[in-house]
Scaffold this motif. Structure first.
Motif, mmCIF file in Angstrom:
data_model
loop_
_atom_site.group_PDB
_atom_site.id
_atom_site.type_symbol
_atom_site.label_atom_id
_atom_site.label_comp_id
_atom_site.label_asym_id
_atom_site.label_seq_id
_atom_site.Cartn_x
_atom_site.Cartn_y
_atom_site.Cartn_z
ATOM 1 N N SER A 55 0.934 -1.230 0.064
ATOM 2 C CA SER A 55 -0.166 -0.077 -0.013
ATOM 3 C C SER A 55 0.823 1.196 0.071
ATOM 4 C CB SER A 55 -1.058 0.108 1.335
ATOM 5 O OG SER A 55 -0.193 -0.025 2.386
ATOM 6 N N GLN A 56 2.300 1.182 0.125
ATOM 7 C CA GLN A 56 3.029 2.396 0.110
ATOM 8 C C GLN A 56 4.305 1.912 -0.843
ATOM 9 O OE1 GLN A 56 3.451 3.831 4.076
ATOM 10 N NE2 GLN A 56 5.244 5.413 3.472
ATOM 11 N N CYS A 57 4.890 2.847 -1.204
ATOM 12 C CA CYS A 57 6.159 2.600 -2.221
ATOM 13 C C CYS A 57 6.711 4.135 -2.343
ATOM 14 C CB CYS A 57 5.753 2.156 -3.452
ATOM 15 S SG CYS A 57 4.979 3.255 -4.342
ATOM 16 N N GLN A 58 8.077 3.724 -2.529
ATOM 17 C CA GLN A 58 8.963 5.087 -3.087
ATOM 18 C C GLN A 58 8.790 5.669 -4.239
ATOM 19 O OE1 GLN A 58 11.730 6.469 -1.175
ATOM 20 N NE2 GLN A 58 11.717 8.036 -3.243
ATOM 21 N N VAL A 109 9.782 11.167 -2.838
ATOM 22 C CA VAL A 109 8.651 11.115 -1.803
ATOM 23 C C VAL A 109 8.079 9.707 -1.628
ATOM 24 C CG1 VAL A 109 7.809 13.234 -2.547
ATOM 25 C CG2 VAL A 109 6.913 11.223 -3.755
ATOM 26 N N SER A 110 7.372 9.532 -0.587
ATOM 27 C CA SER A 110 6.569 8.287 -0.206
ATOM 28 C C SER A 110 5.164 8.247 -0.637
ATOM 29 C CB SER A 110 6.530 8.136 1.375
ATOM 30 O OG SER A 110 5.875 6.958 1.736
ATOM 31 N N CYS A 111 4.780 7.579 -1.545
ATOM 32 C CA CYS A 111 3.545 7.363 -2.083
ATOM 33 C C CYS A 111 2.687 6.134 -1.539
ATOM 34 C CB CYS A 111 3.730 7.031 -3.625
ATOM 35 S SG CYS A 111 2.164 7.389 -4.332
ATOM 36 N N SER A 112 1.346 6.478 -1.096
ATOM 37 C CA SER A 112 0.571 5.433 -0.537
ATOM 38 C C SER A 112 -0.849 5.487 -0.980
ATOM 39 C CB SER A 112 0.465 5.698 1.277
ATOM 40 O OG SER A 112 0.042 7.028 1.342
ATOM 41 N N SER A 114 -4.515 5.698 -0.797
ATOM 42 C CA SER A 114 -5.603 6.054 0.330
ATOM 43 C C SER A 114 -6.896 6.092 -0.341
ATOM 44 C CB SER A 114 -5.140 7.810 0.325
ATOM 45 O OG SER A 114 -6.398 8.346 1.243
ATOM 46 N N GLY A 115 -7.736 5.295 0.202
ATOM 47 C CA GLY A 115 -9.190 4.855 -0.388
ATOM 48 C C GLY A 115 -8.750 4.004 -1.721
ATOM 49 N N SER A 116 -9.007 4.847 -2.917
ATOM 50 C CA SER A 116 -8.844 4.166 -4.029
ATOM 51 C C SER A 116 -7.801 5.032 -4.915
ATOM 52 C CB SER A 116 -9.911 4.009 -4.740
ATOM 53 O OG SER A 116 -10.711 5.206 -5.104
ATOM 54 N N ILE A 117 -7.214 6.047 -4.252
ATOM 55 C CA ILE A 117 -6.302 6.911 -5.109
ATOM 56 C C ILE A 117 -4.891 7.026 -4.454
ATOM 57 C CG2 ILE A 117 -5.889 9.211 -5.491
ATOM 58 C CD1 ILE A 117 -8.364 8.178 -7.063
ATOM 59 N N TYR A 118 -3.802 6.840 -5.101
ATOM 60 C CA TYR A 118 -2.509 6.964 -4.848
ATOM 61 C C TYR A 118 -2.511 8.558 -4.515
ATOM 62 C CZ TYR A 118 -0.947 2.326 -5.826
ATOM 63 O OH TYR A 118 -0.506 1.045 -5.955
ATOM 64 N N GLN A 119 -1.703 9.029 -3.347
ATOM 65 C CA GLN A 119 -1.047 10.272 -3.034
ATOM 66 C C GLN A 119 -0.146 10.320 -2.267
ATOM 67 O OE1 GLN A 119 -5.027 11.840 -1.584
ATOM 68 N NE2 GLN A 119 -4.179 11.993 0.475
ATOM 69 N N HIS A 120 0.386 11.497 -2.273
ATOM 70 C CA HIS A 120 1.587 11.791 -1.343
ATOM 71 C C HIS A 120 0.904 13.101 -0.382
ATOM 72 C CE1 HIS A 120 5.252 13.050 0.476
ATOM 73 N NE2 HIS A 120 5.326 14.067 0.054
ATOM 74 N N PRO A 169 -3.011 17.185 -1.470
ATOM 75 C CA PRO A 169 -2.677 15.741 -2.177
ATOM 76 C C PRO A 169 -2.005 15.777 -3.309
ATOM 77 C CG PRO A 169 -5.123 16.153 -2.438
ATOM 78 C CD PRO A 169 -4.318 17.234 -1.746
ATOM 79 N N LEU A 170 -0.625 15.156 -3.439
ATOM 80 C CA LEU A 170 0.170 15.274 -4.498
ATOM 81 C C LEU A 170 -0.059 13.933 -5.298
ATOM 82 C CD1 LEU A 170 3.478 17.131 -3.110
ATOM 83 C CD2 LEU A 170 1.297 18.182 -4.319
ATOM 84 N N ARG A 171 0.173 14.223 -6.864
ATOM 85 C CA ARG A 171 -0.055 12.827 -7.501
ATOM 86 C C ARG A 171 1.184 12.239 -7.478
ATOM 87 N NH1 ARG A 171 -4.422 13.784 -10.928
ATOM 88 N NH2 ARG A 171 -3.970 11.949 -12.451
ATOM 89 N N CYS A 172 0.942 10.762 -7.507
ATOM 90 C CA CYS A 172 2.295 9.948 -7.400
ATOM 91 C C CYS A 172 1.459 8.525 -7.601
ATOM 92 C CB CYS A 172 2.842 9.664 -6.054
ATOM 93 S SG CYS A 172 1.935 9.347 -4.533
ATOM 94 N N ALA A 173 2.402 7.355 -7.880
ATOM 95 C CA ALA A 173 1.702 6.167 -8.117
ATOM 96 C C ALA A 173 2.739 5.094 -7.816
ATOM 97 C CB ALA A 173 1.381 6.188 -9.521
ATOM 98 N N CYS A 174 2.449 3.923 -7.649
ATOM 99 C CA CYS A 174 3.305 2.781 -7.241
ATOM 100 C C CYS A 174 3.288 1.955 -8.540
ATOM 101 C CB CYS A 174 2.864 1.860 -6.161
ATOM 102 S SG CYS A 174 3.019 2.859 -4.549
#
Length: 671
Positions: A55-58, A109-112, A114-120, A169-174
């Motif tokens: 659920s969390q990634c670099q 950053v660390s991306c996680s 949240s609900g159904s959306i990735y965000q930092h 909430p900043l856009r990111c993805a795993c």
């Protein structure tokens, strides 16, 4: 509004498509929607979570330096990153080095999910002249959208108070499973510059045009826009082969060093360990320590006390202590929650022994404990310490601090000295309502208790909506969040997703959260949650109390899996008795069952404006409960048909509403 049988099908597929997490490599390119503050697209809030088991990634983000954000330190403060990591990744000499204007900076950053959306999550302090569109597209250069900021903050977009701190909430993805199998271990959110093309961007990061297009679901005819983010999959390179890459490493036996604008790998030679020298030095040090033992001991005690105070202060801030103080200060003073020490809770739970384990929910693990005065308590220990869960912890304390009701679980206090925040509640010994109506059918609740519990829960939620100092939406009403004490009195619990609402607001706009089967269909479509959304969830609970089954049952055939829709069909065909729980069928009066069933149908109307308020529901159930207790052996013909004059009118609407909400076979939305 009624839905035809044909119209339910596209709506149902709409839900499936919205909730589907991309299992391949692609994330949809947002395009021009990034500048549309009223976009209805879910992707404008961020990239959808995929099938990545973590659920969390670099992750990495691009940012172009511009005063006042022209040093690693200032950029890290804006994007909630580590300044040392920024300096290292970009080969800067220090965190205070001034970066030339418009210079491309890579930010780790660390991306996680949240609900159904990735965000930092980052935070931003509002200054004069700021508004959501400017913050998203000028200050953060398109790394977020004004709709995403608006969804997580409740200030008037036209008049944001100066000095307030916004959650950004900043856009990111795993990377997905397919991307990981292809060797891509991290994704870079890259903001496209003016007149820049994919053909120019790819070689800069050693990635092919086809890889970037596939990751963003683009075709050869697709256009990319400036100030729009695209995802660039990256592979971990060997610094010896790719010295210019910011994402590279050195093998064992080599040291990664920076210089002349790139990274190098230098072999570290081995040395023979000097045993004799170490023994001589150790003996000298031991003799000196013996002479200075008393002074060193006193210094140790002093430093230990200082270190302990510093750790407690750091954990207090980390666990949202200052934010909690700020929010509680805006409410009228009442009974103060107790602040427990870490040692008190460790003793109370036998150091969180497995034998004290009570259960685990979406937001934490619960243990049974006993305080020094003999009070039995429930200790809720949060799962993680990321910013989102800290906000949920603070939110639950603030919500429960405003509530004083006999049918709402009481907050006794909290602990801010642990690595994860901890809440202490009154202990409720008889488990959840779900256990009493689902797990043990032979000893399930009698009808009188079911009706009383429904009346108590309705009264508690009505109190939250209408009588609390600030109106509160629960947002996750279901049997597993309703506890029963030793006298089977109900206690509404789990306020992690609850929200307080100003009196001048009729709804809140948030990312969809809750449990499938209990979600209001209009909330699912619009992301706007109102008090009638809680009414819908309570209607599903009423159906469970009547049937003894959950909203979705995988033990039955495909046509009967939607138990609420099946219940509505039975009511419409005048076959209500066939779907009732055996205790309800044997013990309840016909008019009581019919009254509660029709009340549930009114609560489940698709059009939320046609649903009753929780206050009306509580009054009707209270009247029905009183009549049942006073006239349990009598027939009251004069009142039996009054609540059901318009039954046929709402049958089809309720059936459509329920099918719409419960088509999916999933369990709960990730939180």
């Amino acid at each position: 509004m009624k839905l035809s049988a044909i119209s339910v099908i596209p709506l149902t597929f709409f839900f499936v498509s919205v909730l589907h997490r991309p299992s391949n490599c692609q994330q949809q390119y947002i395009g021009a929607a990034v500048t549309n503050c009223s976009s209805a697209s879910l992707s404008s809030n961020g990239y959808l979570c995929n099938d990545n088991p973590q659920s969390q990634c670099q992750s990495f983000m691009s940012f172009r330096s511009i005063p006042p954000y022209d040093t690693p330190s200032s950029i890290a403060n804006l994007l909630d990153s580590d300044p040392s990591s920024i300096a290292s990744s970009n080969n800067f000499t220090s965190i205070g080095e001034t970066i030339p204007s418009n210079h491309l900076v890579i930010v780790p950053v660390s991306c996680s999910c949240s609900g159904s959306i990735y965000q930092h999550s980052a935070t931003y302090t509002v200054t004069r002249g700021d508004y959501y569109f400017r913050i998203a597209n000028s200050t953060y250069q398109g790394l977020t959208t004004c709709k995403a900021i608006l969804g997580q903050n409740y200030y008037d977009p036209e008049d944001i108070p100066i000095g307030v701190r916004l959650v950004v909430p900043l856009r990111c993805a795993c990377p997905s499973t397919n991307q990981t199998q292809s060797g891509f271990s991290v994704l870079l959110t890259y903001i496209v510059a003016q007149d820049e093309t994919i053909e120019e961007i790819g070689p800069r990061f050693g990635v092919s045009k086809e890889t970037i297009m596939k990751a963003n679901m683009l075709s050869n005819h697709s256009m990319i826009y400036p100030l729009n983010p695209i995802l660039i999959p990256l592979k971990l390179e060997d610094c010896r082969e790719s010295p210019g890459s910011f994402y590279c490493s050195c093998p064992d036996g080599y040291l990664r060093v920076s210089g002349l604008g790139h990274f190098l790998c230098i072999r570290v030679p081995g040395k023979k360990f000097p045993i004799k020298l170490v023994v001589s030095i150790g003996a000298s040090i031991g003799f000196g320590c013996l002479c200075l033992f008393v002074s060193a001991y006193l210094l140790y005690r002093y430093l230990k006390k200082q270190r302990s105070n510093n750790i407690k202060k750091k954990l207090f801030e980390q666990n949202g202590g200052f934010l909690l103080q700020q929010k509680l200060a805006s409410f009228r003073s009442g009974e103060k929650a107790r602040i427990f020490t870490r040692e008190e809770l460790e003793r109370a739970t036998d150091n969180y022994s497995k034998s004290r384990f009570l259960g685990q929910g979406g937001y934490g693990t619960v243990y049974k404990g006993m305080l020094e005065d003999g009070t039995i308590v429930a200790v809720k220990k949060s799962k993680a310490i990321d910013r989102e869960r800290i906000d949920q912890f603070v939110n639950e304390v603030v919500i429960l601090s405003q509530i004083n009701h006999r049918n709402i679980v009481k907050l006794l206090g909290c602990c801010l000295e642990t690595k994860v925040p901890t809440l202490v509640y009154e202990y409720i010994p008889n488990g959840t309502l779900s256990q009493h109506i689902h797990q043990d059918r032979n000893f399930s609740l009698p009808w009188e208790d079911r009706l009383r519990v429904a009346c108590e829960v309705a009264g508690a939620v009505a109190y939250m909506h209408s009588s609390a100092s600030v109106p509160i939406f629960h947002r996750d009403i279901k049997p597993s969040n309703i506890l029963l004490d030793e006298k089977l009195a109900s206690k509404v619990s789990d306020f992690g997703t609850s929200r307080s609402v100003p009196y001048d607001k009729t709804h809140i706009t948030t990312a969809v959260q809750g449990t499938f089967g209990y979600l209001d269909p209009e909330y699912f479509q619009s992301s706007q949650f109102t008090d009638r959304s809680d009414v819908y969830s309570f209607g599903v609970v009423l159906v469970e109390l009547l049937t003894g089954e959950g909203p979705v049952s995988f033990a039955r055939g495909e046509d009967e899996r939607n138990r609420v829709a099946n219940f509505m069909t039975m009511v419409r065909e005048d076959r209500l008795g066939e779907t009732l729980d055996h205790r309800v069928a044997n013990e309840a009066r016909k008019e009581d069952v019919k009254a509660v069933a029709m009340l549930a149908m009114r609560c489940l109307r698709l059009n939320r404006k046609k649903r009753p308020t929780m206050k009306e529901v509580a009054m009707e159930l209270g009247l029905r409960n009183s009549q049942s207790l006073l006239q349990i052996n009598q027939e009251v013909r004069s009142m039996r048909d009054e609540p059901f004059q318009h039954c046929d009118e709402i049958h089809q609407e309720i059936l459509d509403s329920t099918s719409f909400s419960l088509y999916t076979e999933s369990g709960s939305i990730p939180r």
